[in-house]
Design a protein around this motif. Structure first.
Motif, PDB file in Angstrom:
ATOM      1  N   ARG A  24       0.840  -1.192   0.000  1.00 21.80           N
ATOM      2  CA  ARG A  24       0.000   0.000   0.000  1.00 21.80           C
ATOM      3  C   ARG A  24       0.881   1.251   0.000  1.00 21.80           C
ATOM      4  N   ALA A  25       0.423   2.254  -0.721  1.00 18.74           N
ATOM      5  CA  ALA A  25       1.151   3.529  -0.762  1.00 18.74           C
ATOM      6  C   ALA A  25       1.106   4.181   0.617  1.00 18.74           C
ATOM      7  N   ARG A  26       2.145   4.950   0.907  1.00 14.61           N
ATOM      8  CA  ARG A  26       2.219   5.709   2.149  1.00 14.61           C
ATOM      9  C   ARG A  26       1.925   7.181   1.841  1.00 14.61           C
ATOM     10  N   PRO A  27       1.401   7.927   2.801  1.00 15.09           N
ATOM     11  CA  PRO A  27       1.068   9.338   2.552  1.00 15.09           C
ATOM     12  C   PRO A  27       2.229  10.148   1.975  1.00 15.09           C
ATOM     13  N   GLU A  28       3.436   9.873   2.429  1.00 15.54           N
ATOM     14  CA  GLU A  28       4.585  10.643   1.928  1.00 15.54           C
ATOM     15  C   GLU A  28       4.945  10.304   0.480  1.00 15.54           C
ATOM     16  N   GLU A  29       4.317   9.280  -0.089  1.00 17.12           N
ATOM     17  CA  GLU A  29       4.575   8.900  -1.482  1.00 17.12           C
ATOM     18  C   GLU A  29       3.527   9.441  -2.452  1.00 17.12           C
ATOM     19  N   LEU A  30       2.575  10.201  -1.945  1.00 17.98           N
ATOM     20  CA  LEU A  30       1.500  10.672  -2.803  1.00 17.98           C
ATOM     21  C   LEU A  30       2.025  11.522  -3.954  1.00 17.98           C
ATOM     22  N   THR A  31       3.041  12.312  -3.740  1.00 20.61           N
ATOM     23  CA  THR A  31       3.632  13.103  -4.825  1.00 20.61           C
ATOM     24  C   THR A  31       4.160  12.186  -5.927  1.00 20.61           C
ATOM     25  N   ASP A  32       4.804  11.080  -5.555  1.00 22.09           N
ATOM     26  CA  ASP A  32       5.295  10.112  -6.536  1.00 22.09           C
ATOM     27  C   ASP A  32       4.140   9.463  -7.295  1.00 22.09           C
ATOM     28  N   VAL A  33       3.070   9.134  -6.576  1.00 23.90           N
ATOM     29  CA  VAL A  33       1.902   8.519  -7.214  1.00 23.90           C
ATOM     30  C   VAL A  33       1.276   9.496  -8.204  1.00 23.90           C
ATOM     31  N   VAL A  34       1.154  10.759  -7.826  1.00 19.03           N
ATOM     32  CA  VAL A  34       0.573  11.761  -8.726  1.00 19.03           C
ATOM     33  C   VAL A  34       1.449  11.917  -9.971  1.00 19.03           C
ATOM     34  N   ALA A  35       2.759  11.838  -9.821  1.00 17.21           N
ATOM     35  CA  ALA A  35       3.653  11.897 -10.992  1.00 17.21           C
ATOM     36  C   ALA A  35       3.395  10.697 -11.910  1.00 17.21           C
ATOM     37  N   LEU A  36       3.186   9.521 -11.335  1.00 12.87           N
ATOM     38  CA  LEU A  36       2.863   8.342 -12.137  1.00 12.87           C
ATOM     39  C   LEU A  36       1.512   8.502 -12.830  1.00 12.87           C
ATOM     40  N   ILE A  37       0.556   9.100 -12.143  1.00 10.59           N
ATOM     41  CA  ILE A  37      -0.759   9.334 -12.742  1.00 10.59           C
ATOM     42  C   ILE A  37      -0.620  10.245 -13.959  1.00 10.59           C
ATOM     43  N   ALA A  38       0.211  11.267 -13.854  1.00  8.25           N
ATOM     44  CA  ALA A  38       0.438  12.166 -14.993  1.00  8.25           C
ATOM     45  C   ALA A  38       1.093  11.412 -16.152  1.00  8.25           C
ATOM     46  N   GLU A  39       2.054  10.538 -15.860  1.00  9.01           N
ATOM     47  CA  GLU A  39       2.677   9.714 -16.904  1.00  9.01           C
ATOM     48  C   GLU A  39       1.655   8.768 -17.526  1.00  9.01           C
ATOM     49  N   HIS A  40       0.769   8.243 -16.696  1.00 12.37           N
ATOM     50  CA  HIS A  40      -0.278   7.340 -17.165  1.00 12.37           C
ATOM     51  C   HIS A  40      -1.194   8.074 -18.147  1.00 12.37           C
ATOM     52  N   ALA A  41      -1.554   9.303 -17.824  1.00  5.55           N
ATOM     53  CA  ALA A  41      -2.397  10.100 -18.716  1.00  5.55           C
ATOM     54  C   ALA A  41      -1.719  10.311 -20.070  1.00  5.55           C
ATOM     55  N   VAL A  42      -0.433  10.602 -20.060  1.00  7.65           N
ATOM     56  CA  VAL A  42       0.309  10.768 -21.317  1.00  7.65           C
ATOM     57  C   VAL A  42       0.289   9.463 -22.098  1.00  7.65           C
ATOM     58  N   TYR A  43       0.566   8.345 -21.428  1.00  4.00           N
ATOM     59  CA  TYR A  43       0.585   7.039 -22.068  1.00  4.00           C
ATOM     60  C   TYR A  43      -0.752   6.733 -22.731  1.00  4.00           C
ATOM     61  N   GLU A  44      -1.857   7.077 -22.051  1.00  2.43           N
ATOM     62  CA  GLU A  44      -3.183   6.788 -22.588  1.00  2.43           C
ATOM     63  C   GLU A  44      -3.711   7.892 -23.507  1.00  2.43           C
ATOM     64  N   LYS A  45      -2.847   8.863 -23.819  1.00  2.00           N
ATOM     65  CA  LYS A  45      -3.221   9.952 -24.733  1.00  2.00           C
ATOM     66  C   LYS A  45      -4.425  10.726 -24.211  1.00  2.00           C
ATOM     67  N   ALA A  46      -4.467  10.918 -22.903  1.00  4.83           N
ATOM     68  CA  ALA A  46      -5.568  11.604 -22.234  1.00  4.83           C
ATOM     69  C   ALA A  46      -5.125  12.995 -21.790  1.00  4.83           C
ATOM     70  N   GLU A  47      -6.092  13.772 -21.368  1.00  5.91           N
ATOM     71  CA  GLU A  47      -5.784  15.079 -20.801  1.00  5.91           C
ATOM     72  C   GLU A  47      -5.004  14.886 -19.503  1.00  5.91           C
ATOM     73  N   PRO A  48      -4.111  15.803 -19.187  1.00  4.75           N
ATOM     74  CA  PRO A  48      -3.382  15.686 -17.912  1.00  4.75           C
ATOM     75  C   PRO A  48      -4.337  15.904 -16.738  1.00  4.75           C
ATOM     76  N   PRO A  49      -3.979  15.376 -15.573  1.00  4.11           N
ATOM     77  CA  PRO A  49      -4.819  15.605 -14.394  1.00  4.11           C
ATOM     78  C   PRO A  49      -4.943  17.105 -14.111  1.00  4.11           C
ATOM     79  N   ALA A  50      -6.093  17.503 -13.608  1.00 10.41           N
ATOM     80  CA  ALA A  50      -6.310  18.908 -13.246  1.00 10.41           C
ATOM     81  C   ALA A  50      -5.424  19.272 -12.057  1.00 10.41           C
ATOM     82  N   PRO A  51      -5.010  20.526 -11.965  1.00 15.70           N
ATOM     83  CA  PRO A  51      -4.208  20.959 -10.814  1.00 15.70           C
ATOM     84  C   PRO A  51      -4.911  20.621  -9.497  1.00 15.70           C
TER      85      PRO A  51
END
Length: 153
Positions: free
Chosen positions: A9-36
């Motif tokens: 399970r992710a830890r609270p201090e890793e949320l920034t890393d998870v959000v960076a992965l989510i942004a990469e995931h959006a690029v990979y899926e040719k989707a809009e980037p996550p909203a601020p």
């Protein structure tokens, strides 16, 4: 397996890393980037209670988070039962084909078992042949459906 991936399970201090992965995931899926402000919106969903609404699993390799999966309990009207909906599964480029995706899927299955639900559901883009082959290899089956989104604001 020595030096292999660690999935947990992710830890609270890793949320920034998870959000960076989510942004990469959006690029990979040719989707809009996550909203601020995504990190602030996810924090209470993932870490706001002992049993979070959104469960986030991370795959760590060599001390670096290289992938994630998110899931939450949902209800099937037709089955009259809960199931686990996996919203996202993503591995960083260069980390596919190493068994990390399967380790994440095993952890998602473990979450489903812990919740006492009978199955996991998810979707993937129709063009994502690599993911479709992977899901078939681990024993998943697919249904032909289209996903719709209806804004309410």
């Amino acid at each position: 397996m020595s030096g292999g991936p660690v999935v947990r399970r992710a830890r609270p201090e890793e949320l920034t890393d998870v959000v960076a992965l989510i942004a990469e995931h959006a690029v990979y899926e040719k989707a809009e980037p996550p909203a601020p402000g995504l990190e602030e919106r996810l924090r209470p969903l993932m870490f706001g209670s002992p049993e979070p609404r959104l469960r986030c699993l991370v795959a760590e390799l060599g001390g670096t988070v290289v992938g994630y999966a998110t899931c939450s309990a949902e209800v099937s009207t037709w089955d009259g039962a809960e199931y686990l909906h996996m919203d996202c599964l993503f591995l960083r480029d260069g980390h596919r084909g190493l068994g990390i995706g399967e380790a994440l899927m095993d952890a998602v299955r473990d979450e489903a078992r812990a919740l006492g639900v009978g199955h996991v559901e998810w979707q993937t883009p129709a063009w994502n042949d690599g993911a479709i082959r992977f899901y078939g290899r681990i024993g998943a089956t697919s249904k032909d459906k289209r996903r719709f989104l209806l804004p309410v604001t």
